[in-house]
Scaffold this active site. Structure first.
Site, PDB file in Angstrom:
ATOM      1  N   LYS A 105      77.942  -2.631  16.026  1.00  0.00           N
ATOM      2  CA  LYS A 105      76.741  -1.846  16.320  1.00  0.00           C
ATOM      3  C   LYS A 105      76.920  -1.256  17.715  1.00  0.00           C
ATOM      4  O   LYS A 105      77.414  -1.945  18.624  1.00  0.00           O
ATOM      5  CB  LYS A 105      75.516  -2.772  16.270  1.00  0.00           C
ATOM      6  CG  LYS A 105      74.186  -2.074  16.517  1.00  0.00           C
ATOM      7  CD  LYS A 105      73.021  -3.052  16.372  1.00  0.00           C
ATOM      8  CE  LYS A 105      71.672  -2.383  16.514  1.00  0.00           C
ATOM      9  NZ  LYS A 105      70.543  -3.324  16.348  1.00  0.00           N
ATOM     10  N   SER A 140      66.984  -1.939  13.051  1.00  0.00           N
ATOM     11  CA  SER A 140      67.717  -0.922  13.768  1.00  0.00           C
ATOM     12  C   SER A 140      69.222  -0.910  13.490  1.00  0.00           C
ATOM     13  O   SER A 140      69.873   0.075  13.805  1.00  0.00           O
ATOM     14  CB  SER A 140      67.492  -1.097  15.271  1.00  0.00           C
ATOM     15  OG  SER A 140      68.036  -2.326  15.718  1.00  0.00           O
ATOM     16  N   SER A 160      66.114  -6.700  13.011  1.00  0.00           N
ATOM     17  CA  SER A 160      67.112  -5.643  12.861  1.00  0.00           C
ATOM     18  C   SER A 160      68.435  -6.015  12.218  1.00  0.00           C
ATOM     19  O   SER A 160      69.243  -5.133  11.960  1.00  0.00           O
ATOM     20  CB  SER A 160      67.386  -4.996  14.214  1.00  0.00           C
ATOM     21  OG  SER A 160      66.345  -4.121  14.518  1.00  0.00           O
TER      22      SER A 160
HETATM   23  N1  GLN Z   1      61.633  -2.960  14.212  1.00  0.00           N
HETATM   24  C1  GLN Z   1      61.539  -3.767  15.372  1.00  0.00           C
HETATM   25  C2  GLN Z   1      61.353  -2.879  16.580  1.00  0.00           C
HETATM   26  O1  GLN Z   1      61.339  -1.715  16.427  1.00  0.00           O
HETATM   27  C3  GLN Z   1      62.726  -4.658  15.519  1.00  0.00           C
HETATM   28  C4  GLN Z   1      63.924  -4.006  16.090  1.00  0.00           C
HETATM   29  C5  GLN Z   1      65.066  -4.957  16.336  1.00  0.00           C
HETATM   30  O2  GLN Z   1      65.107  -6.061  15.815  1.00  0.00           O
HETATM   31  N2  GLN Z   1      65.986  -4.515  17.192  1.00  0.00           N
HETATM   32  O3  GLN Z   1      61.229  -3.300  17.663  1.00  0.00           O
END
Ligand code: GLN
Length: 511
Positions: A87, A162, A186
């Site tokens: 990532k 994400s 995410s």
């Molecule tokens: N959807 C969550 C956010 O936008 C989690 C994102 C994540 O785990 N990086 O913060």
């Protein structure tokens, strides 16, 4: 190459192929690089064939030297010579690191993140950096400065976020495994939406050194792959104490794959999960859960019961409150973490600034996308004088209560099972119009991060009708340090089912 790797191979079978000399590490790497170059999901942000092939020849030398490489005790296997993509939140020397943001475009880190370094030390060959939501903020990978990622199962759908590029790249068969990060879901949610296995370990297991910080008290790294076994082997290599991360746990290294195929203590091979108490939180099955997801979850739970698991209702009464608590704490930490991107030290610098203040303002306004700006503003607001107690301190109190709910539930069960997300993947073109709707879709994943628990997602089916090609995941949540139990439960489920073997290539088997 005497024998080409089969498309959509998992790591375990590629390790066998290397050990049997069906192909070499450089041949495997070339094959993966060719896949990555044909990416049609916008999952790949950077490749560096020269660096990858160099790592592959070094790995092959080790494979040649270690006659026994590839042989492990138990079902585990050696990672030597196997490909991994990262990532684009992990800093890397051999590829640019952007966090999917214009503000870091072209940035090359002088060092590797600990997780990247550990996987390389295990002999893995780094092959790409993968798209994600900007600074890991989002749930659909539509907030990347480099464009949205497409779900390889259904190209009009989001891959989840994400870590959407990681999920899409593995699901599309471009690469067998990828790293992800999970601050509020995410790893689990894109794994669910792309039909993969992914695990977020207990907070503190994986070093955050070199992982670009979003919300430091919630961020954890973890693997995304085709099977629970692959995740177990990757997780063992990624985790471990790191004195460069002050929240790293000083625990002995654990071999998560060693016992993965053994039945739960006292159980038989026919019902390997006998005696396992599986809690089903009633709040996870309440209003808001779509029928198609509920149906798939019910079927998966029935399978866990057939394997001997004993299910029971538990309660996590503060589930709903985890959303406001998370969306105060995470932006608060983000506003502080992202203050370092000021146009002075590194990253984008606005041209023709009038003075320092103007330089900061314009660099940040030009460099950060809309969603990141929204989070910084919310975070700055909740931390500001006069609002701190009402929002930030209050959210921290709720965080404690959310963690207490999990502790209470684990008094009566060993693992918790439920949905990862209320719906299957949504359409790319309907995303991003309503940030609140996107935040609400995180309801089943946020509590785990607030409480610092390990949790994973495994594929269990597909949606219905127009959603017949949109995968659904089952979430398994464990008490702190119980990754092995989650992985074992998932592995036995996968030994009895074939959801994890499905892939989106129409010529190689429909879902
Ligand atoms: N959807 C969550 C956010 O936008 C989690 C994102 C994540 O785990 N990086 O913060």
């Amino acid at each position: 190459m005497s024998q080409s790797p089969a498309a959509f191979s998992d790591l375990a079978s590629l390790a066998q192929g290397l050990a049997a000399r069906n192909f070499s590490a450089p041949e495997l790497t070339e094959w993966v690089l060719k896949n990555l170059q044909a990416d049609s999901c916008n999952a790949v942000l950077a490749i560096n064939p020269e660096a990858s092939l160099q790592q592959a020849s070094a790995a092959q030398k080790r494979l040649d030297a270690e006659a026994r490489a590839g042989q492990c005790s138990g079902p585990g296997f050696s990672l030597l010579g196997l490909p991994i993509a990262h990532k684009d939140i992990f800093v890397t020397r051999d590829w640019p690191t952007t966090a999917a943001s214009q503000i870091l475009k072209g940035y090359i880190s002088p060092f590797d993140a600990t997780v990247v370094e550990r996987l390389a030390a295990a002999g893995m060959v780094g092959v790409a950096k993968l798209n994600c939501d900007e600074f890991a903020m989002g749930s659909g990978n539509t907030h990347s400065a480099f464009g949205p990622v497409r779900n390889p199962w259904d190209s009009v759908a989001v891959p989840g976020g994400s870590s959407g590029g990681s999920a899409a790249a593995v699901a599309a068969g471009l690469v067998p495994a990828a790293t992800g990060t999970d601050t509020g879901g995410s790893i689990r949610q894109p794994a669910a939406m792309c039909g993969l296995s992914g695990i977020k370990p207990t907070y503190g297991r994986a070093s955050r050194w070199g992982m670009i910080a979003y919300a430091s008290s919630l961020d954890q790294a973890g693997p995304m792959a085709r099977t629970a076994l692959d995740c177990a082997v990757l997780l063992s290599a990624m985790c471990g104490f790191d004195d460069k991360d002050s929240t790293s746990l000083d625990l002995p290294a654990e071999d998560f794959a060693a016992q993965i195929d053994q039945p739960i203590a006292g159980a038989s091979a026919a019902t390997p999960l006998a005696g396992l108490r599986i809690g089903l939180p009633k709040e996870f099955f309440a209003e808001g859960l779509s029928d198609e997801v509920r149906r798939a979850i019910d079927a998966a739970i029935a399978e866990l019961r057939r394997l001997g698991g004993q299910t029971m209702e538990v309660s996590l009464p503060r589930t709903g409150l985890s959303i406001p608590a998370y969306y105060v704490i995470a932006p608060a930490e983000a506003s502080s973490n992202l203050s370092r991107f000021d146009g002075v030290r590194y990253g984008h610098r606005a041209a023709d600034a009038k003075d320092l203040q103007d330089l900061y303002c314009r660099s940040r306004a030009e460099g950060f996308g809309k969603e990141v700006q929204r989070r910084i503003l919310i975070g700055t607001f909740v931390l500001s004088h006069g609002y701190y107690d009402a929002y930030y301190i209050q959210a921290q109190r709720v965080r404690r209560l959310v963690a207490d709910d999990f502790d209470a539930a684990f008094q009566s069960c060993d693992v918790i099972a439920g949905p990862v997300a209320p719906t299957v993947a949504w359409n790319i073109d309907t995303a991003s119009t309503d940030p609140l709707a996107e935040y609400l879709a995180d309801i089943y994943t946020l509590g785990v991060n607030l409480a610092g628990l390990p949790a994973m997602s495994i594929p269990i089916g597909f949606g219905q009708q127009a959603h017949a090609r949109r995968p659904i995941g089952l979430q398994l949540i464990g008490p702190r340090f119980q990754e092995s139990l989650l992985l074992k439960t998932a592995h036995h489920f996968q030994m009895a089912t074939d959801w994890h073997t499905r892939h989106p290539d129409a010529t190689k088997g429909q879902p």
